[in-house]
Design a protein around this motif. Structure first.
Motif: not given
Length: 289
Positions: A226-232, A123-127, A99-103
């Motif tokens: 547990t529920p959570g999220f990450s960024m790559s 830099k265009g693909l923080p997910m 899920w693209n942060v910038l978009k």
């Protein structure tokens, strides 16, 4: 399976990272690298609900691949607010990935930096990646075989990694990026999948603010404890062999696979799964003979 704990460091310099982990292509967990980011104190599920609650998000679960589905086609959709409410209310297999942060939510960009690891980050693909308690990905590697920096926020996450050198024993599905879908890599049945006794890999549990470096083309299985999220964040593969494979995956493999799904339907999926077992057991017999 033979799994060793991934090396953990408190923090690291660019020079140390390049010499100790990038050049030898070894994974590492960096425990305290993003504490100066606004995201470190702000990013949790409640915050994501507040800034992206009205966004419709694609959801994926662990159902077997179906010939009628396209490459990375979502299984469901719902509002981010509804999805986070679901995460908080009960275990769910639904995940969000790529899920693209910038978009999708550009304002999140002010909450993090692009750190200098000595590699040029895309830099265009923080997910962003989200998951509910017990949800997991199939064991897979990324289509571009990139160097990946995986920043985890909220909750606890299990990560199991294997280098490409272990592929011959992983029940790799041909013409795809995954292993056989029936394998639970968190607790595999080694009688049913005997080749896994031959593999050597890595395991780590990530907590809030920790960073996992996954070298080029590493297989990875992620399970949300547990529920959570990450960024790559990712950097292009440097090894010429990996670059070539990445180009093949992007320009040839995924289109060929989609074509065969349309032409042969479920017969193609079944054949690939059968081949994953047959080819792996040939490798196993060769290794122990």
């Amino acid at each position: 399976m033979n799994l060793q704990e991934i090396t953990r460091v408190t923090t690291i310099s660019k020079e140390e990272f390049i010499e100790d982990f990038f050049k030898p292509q070894r994974p590492v967990v960096i425990e305290r690298f993003v504490e100066d980011w606004p995201a470190y104190s702000k990013w949790n599920l409640d915050y994501m609900r507040s800034v992206a609650g009205d966004k419709t998000v694609p959801l994926y679960d662990d159902r077997p691949v179906n010939h009628e589905e396209g490459f990375n086609e979502p299984h469901a959709q719902m509002k981010m607010s509804e999805y986070i409410d679901l995460l908080r209310s009960e275990p769910t297999k639904y995940r969000i990935f790529l899920w693209n942060v910038l978009k999708e939510v550009p304002e999140l960009r002010k909450d993090f930096n692009f750190p200098d690891f000595g590699l040029k980050l895309m830099k265009g693909l923080p997910m962003l990646f989200f998951g509910g308690e017990g949800s997991n990905t199939f064991m897979h590697y990324d289509i571009d075989l990139a160097n990946i920096f995986h920043f985890h926020f909220e909750g606890k996450k299990e990560c199991i990694l294997f280098p490409q050198s272990e592929s011959k024993f992983l029940y790799r599905v041909p013409h795809s990026l995954i292993t056989h879908e029936s394998i639970d890599f968190s607790d595999p049945d080694l009688d049913k999948w005997p080749a896994l006794k031959q593999v050597s890999g890595y395991r780590a549990y990530l907590g809030h603010g920790e960073v996992l470096y996954m070298p080029e083309g590493y297989w990875h299985h992620m399970k949300y404890i547990t529920p959570g999220f990450s960024m790559s964040l990712r950097a292009i593969a440097r090894n010429p062999k990996n670059l070539g494979r990445a180009l093949y995956n992007v320009l040839v493999m995924r289109y060929y696979d989609n074509l065969m799904r349309r032409l042969k339907g479920q017969e193609w999926i079944d054949w690939k799964n059968q081949q994953a077992i047959a080819r792996t057991h040939r490798s196993l017999n060769g290794a122990i003979s």
